[in-house]
Design a protein around this motif. Structure first.
Motif, mmCIF file in Angstrom:
data_model
loop_
_atom_site.group_PDB
_atom_site.id
_atom_site.type_symbol
_atom_site.label_atom_id
_atom_site.label_comp_id
_atom_site.label_asym_id
_atom_site.label_seq_id
_atom_site.Cartn_x
_atom_site.Cartn_y
_atom_site.Cartn_z
ATOM 1 N N PHE A 5 0.869 -1.171 0.000
ATOM 2 C CA PHE A 5 0.000 0.000 0.000
ATOM 3 C C PHE A 5 0.910 1.226 0.000
ATOM 4 O O PHE A 5 1.759 1.376 0.875
ATOM 5 N N ILE A 6 0.748 2.074 -1.000
ATOM 6 C CA ILE A 6 1.632 3.228 -1.139
ATOM 7 C C ILE A 6 0.818 4.509 -1.076
ATOM 8 O O ILE A 6 -0.202 4.658 -1.760
ATOM 9 N N VAL A 7 1.273 5.444 -0.232
ATOM 10 C CA VAL A 7 0.590 6.729 -0.123
ATOM 11 C C VAL A 7 1.238 7.694 -1.112
ATOM 12 O O VAL A 7 2.449 7.904 -1.090
ATOM 13 N N GLY A 8 0.438 8.263 -2.003
ATOM 14 C CA GLY A 8 0.997 9.223 -2.960
ATOM 15 C C GLY A 8 0.056 9.477 -4.109
ATOM 16 O O GLY A 8 -1.020 8.887 -4.201
ATOM 17 N N ASP A 9 0.486 10.376 -4.990
ATOM 18 C CA ASP A 9 -0.294 10.758 -6.160
ATOM 19 C C ASP A 9 0.216 9.952 -7.361
ATOM 20 O O ASP A 9 1.333 10.158 -7.831
ATOM 21 N N ALA A 10 -0.608 9.045 -7.833
ATOM 22 C CA ALA A 10 -0.173 8.127 -8.893
ATOM 23 C C ALA A 10 -0.081 8.779 -10.266
ATOM 24 O O ALA A 10 0.285 8.117 -11.228
ATOM 25 N N THR A 11 -0.349 10.099 -10.366
ATOM 26 C CA THR A 11 -0.068 10.750 -11.648
ATOM 27 C C THR A 11 1.424 11.117 -11.720
ATOM 28 O O THR A 11 1.910 11.540 -12.748
ATOM 29 N N GLY A 12 2.139 10.951 -10.586
ATOM 30 C CA GLY A 12 3.572 11.244 -10.557
ATOM 31 C C GLY A 12 4.391 9.993 -10.861
ATOM 32 O O GLY A 12 4.124 8.922 -10.311
ATOM 33 N N GLU A 13 5.381 10.158 -11.726
ATOM 34 C CA GLU A 13 6.163 8.996 -12.156
ATOM 35 C C GLU A 13 6.927 8.360 -10.988
ATOM 36 O O GLU A 13 7.076 7.138 -10.935
ATOM 37 N N ASP A 14 7.418 9.183 -10.055
ATOM 38 C CA ASP A 14 8.199 8.634 -8.940
ATOM 39 C C ASP A 14 7.349 7.702 -8.067
ATOM 40 O O ASP A 14 7.807 6.650 -7.631
ATOM 41 N N VAL A 15 6.093 8.098 -7.868
ATOM 42 C CA VAL A 15 5.189 7.271 -7.062
ATOM 43 C C VAL A 15 4.891 5.947 -7.775
ATOM 44 O O VAL A 15 4.871 4.878 -7.160
ATOM 45 N N ASN A 49 -10.141 12.755 -14.559
ATOM 46 C CA ASN A 49 -8.956 13.285 -15.226
ATOM 47 C C ASN A 49 -7.669 12.725 -14.628
ATOM 48 O O ASN A 49 -6.699 12.473 -15.328
ATOM 49 N N ARG A 50 -7.660 12.523 -13.311
ATOM 50 C CA ARG A 50 -6.478 11.939 -12.677
ATOM 51 C C ARG A 50 -6.294 10.491 -13.144
ATOM 52 O O ARG A 50 -5.187 10.043 -13.429
ATOM 53 N N SER A 51 -7.394 9.755 -13.232
ATOM 54 C CA SER A 51 -7.312 8.368 -13.715
ATOM 55 C C SER A 51 -6.802 8.327 -15.153
ATOM 56 O O SER A 51 -5.959 7.502 -15.499
ATOM 57 N N ILE A 52 -7.324 9.234 -15.979
ATOM 58 C CA ILE A 52 -6.930 9.273 -17.392
ATOM 59 C C ILE A 52 -5.451 9.603 -17.527
ATOM 60 O O ILE A 52 -4.710 8.971 -18.273
ATOM 61 N N MET A 53 -5.003 10.596 -16.751
ATOM 62 C CA MET A 53 -3.598 11.010 -16.859
ATOM 63 C C MET A 53 -2.672 9.887 -16.415
ATOM 64 O O MET A 53 -1.710 9.539 -17.115
ATOM 65 N N ALA A 54 -2.967 9.288 -15.267
ATOM 66 C CA ALA A 54 -2.099 8.216 -14.753
ATOM 67 C C ALA A 54 -2.093 7.020 -15.716
ATOM 68 O O ALA A 54 -1.047 6.406 -15.935
ATOM 69 N N SER A 55 -3.242 6.711 -16.296
ATOM 70 C CA SER A 55 -3.317 5.583 -17.233
ATOM 71 C C SER A 55 -2.443 5.834 -18.456
ATOM 72 O O SER A 55 -1.792 4.928 -18.970
ATOM 73 N N GLN A 56 -2.447 7.088 -18.918
ATOM 74 C CA GLN A 56 -1.623 7.416 -20.082
ATOM 75 C C GLN A 56 -0.133 7.370 -19.743
ATOM 76 O O GLN A 56 0.691 6.980 -20.567
ATOM 77 N N VAL A 57 0.206 7.757 -18.508
ATOM 78 C CA VAL A 57 1.606 7.633 -18.065
ATOM 79 C C VAL A 57 1.999 6.157 -18.052
ATOM 80 O O VAL A 57 3.048 5.769 -18.569
ATOM 81 N N ALA A 58 1.130 5.318 -17.474
ATOM 82 C CA ALA A 58 1.421 3.878 -17.397
ATOM 83 C C ALA A 58 1.590 3.289 -18.796
ATOM 84 O O ALA A 58 2.505 2.510 -19.053
ATOM 85 N N LYS A 59 0.713 3.689 -19.707
ATOM 86 C CA LYS A 59 0.737 3.121 -21.052
ATOM 87 C C LYS A 59 1.885 3.669 -21.901
ATOM 88 O O LYS A 59 2.623 2.913 -22.520
ATOM 89 N N HIS A 60 2.037 4.991 -21.912
ATOM 90 C CA HIS A 60 2.962 5.606 -22.863
ATOM 91 C C HIS A 60 4.366 5.823 -22.307
ATOM 92 O O HIS A 60 5.329 5.833 -23.057
ATOM 93 N N VAL A 61 4.490 6.041 -21.009
ATOM 94 C CA VAL A 61 5.836 6.246 -20.440
ATOM 95 C C VAL A 61 6.420 4.910 -19.997
ATOM 96 O O VAL A 61 7.581 4.614 -20.263
ATOM 97 N N PHE A 62 5.619 4.073 -19.328
ATOM 98 C CA PHE A 62 6.151 2.829 -18.771
ATOM 99 C C PHE A 62 5.773 1.584 -19.581
ATOM 100 O O PHE A 62 6.151 0.478 -19.218
ATOM 101 N N SER A 63 5.038 1.771 -20.661
ATOM 102 C CA SER A 63 4.675 0.667 -21.559
ATOM 103 C C SER A 63 4.102 -0.545 -20.832
ATOM 104 O O SER A 63 4.444 -1.691 -21.137
ATOM 105 N N VAL A 64 3.225 -0.297 -19.865
ATOM 106 C CA VAL A 64 2.567 -1.402 -19.160
ATOM 107 C C VAL A 64 1.641 -2.110 -20.166
ATOM 108 O O VAL A 64 0.853 -1.456 -20.848
#
Lengths: 132, 219
Positions: free
Chosen positions: A47-57, A77-92
């Motif tokens: 369980f991690i406390v933090g903002d999942a739109t941030g790459e470090d978290v 919007n937060r869900s959309i942004m984090a999902s795009q980070v996961a998909k496009h930055v981290f290639s999940v």
């Protein structure tokens, strides 16, 4: 599977509990440190406390090795942004995003996210129940 | 041009005022009714109360005929989604997003947002400009052209002092736009504008030519 879940609300905590019990490697991220009260004592994941739109978290939650990312926060919007980070930055490989607003859900589905709108699903379900 | 600005805080409202003055048709979309009222008092009926990420609001705003879409809220996720909706649903050609967390600028670019404005970077540069001892300050970046508008302070020992700015050999492609005297007087460069100590030379230059430009003006 390694699963990272954004949002430890009712759906996020429930999904984390199920997947953890099935033996998957689960990490849940939530901004509110008290949201982990929704996880049962038997929960063995992270369980991690933090903002999942941030790459470090996301990295702290193990996004780099993740097979699945699920966004189930209250903020579309937060869900959309984090999902795009996961998909496009981290290639999940598999990214699933809940979007309450049916129109926004359509747009981001067109943009390649795997999305679903509980609003649409529930309306359809209720409709079908009435029609039965 | 028809320009939609999402977010009527101090940045969005200030920007909208300027755009109205420039003669553009402007519509500010703002979530807070109080702020809407304030903007209406200042700028007239250029405000729409609503959520600029929502298709219904943007439809009401006539977003399909907008030329430029600007997202200026303090929430990066809202700015990102608003711009994506504007570009993909309403086919607005130019979407400009304010990015509050500088580390996200790359993501915005990757997701196809036309341009980003990095609030933190702009502020840092503004403050650095006021600190003595820095020879070159970035004033405005022109991202598409890969050039920056820069300010170079002329130190009292510089060999360039006493020379006309147009006679000084500068890196190719570098253009001097203005010479600003220590008392703030702006002068358009010409054959009789001779550099004095503490002048600031405002020049357009490419990042790779900055070092040579500083050398030519400050050594």
């Amino acid at each position: 599977m390694r699963v990272v879940i954004m949002g430890c609300g009712r759906v996020g905590s429930r999904l984390a509990t199920i997947m953890d019990a099935e033996g998957h490697d689960v990490a849940v991220i939530d901004k509110n440190p008290r949201s982990n009260r929704r996880l049962p004592g038997s929960y063995g994941g992270n369980f991690i406390v933090g903002d999942a739109t941030g790459e470090d978290v996301l990295i702290e939650a193990g996004i780099k090795q993740a097979d699945v990312f699920v966004a189930v926060t209250q903020g579309d919007n937060r869900s959309i942004m984090a999902s795009q980070v996961a998909k496009h930055v981290f290639s999940v490989p598999k990214v699933v995003c809940r979007i309450y607003d049916p129109i926004r859900q359509e747009i981001f589905k067109e943009l390649g996210l795997q999305t679903f709108s509980p609003t649409t699903l529930l309306a359809r379900l209720i409709h079908d129940t009435i029609e039965e | 041009m028809y320009i939609i600005v999402v977010g009527g805080g101090s940045v969005g409202a200030g920007l909208s005022g300027q755009l109205v003055e420039m003669g553009h048709e402007v519509l500010v979309i703002e979530r807070s009714q109080d702020r809407c009222d304030l903007i209406r008092e200042d700028l007239g009926s250029v405000v729409l109360h609503g959520d600029g990420c929502e298709v219904a609001t943007l439809t009401e705003a006539g977003a399909d005929r907008a030329d430029i879409f600007i997202a200026m809220t303090d929430g990066d996720e809202d700015n990102l989604v608003a711009c994506q909706v504007a570009q993909h649903r309403f086919h607005i050609g130019r979407a400009i997003a304010r990015v509050n967390d500088p580390s996200r600028e790359k993501l915005f670019k990757q997701l196809g947002i036309t341009s980003t404005v990095n609030a933190a970077e702009t502020m840092v540069n503004g403050v650095l400009h006021e600190i003595p001892g820095r020879s070159l300050t970035h004033l405005v970046p022109f991202r598409h052209a890969e050039v920056n508008l820069t300010g170079i302070r002329i130190p009292s020992h510089a060999a360039a002092i006493g020379k006309a700015v147009l006679d000084i050999q500068l890196p190719e492609g570098t253009g001097v736009a203005l010479v600003v005297r220590a008392d703030g007087t702006p002068l358009v460069p010409s054959a009789d504008i001779v550099l004095q100590p503490d002048d600031e030379v405002i020049a357009l230059t490419r990042p790779e030519d900055e070092a040579a430009l500083v050398q030519a003006l400050t050594r």
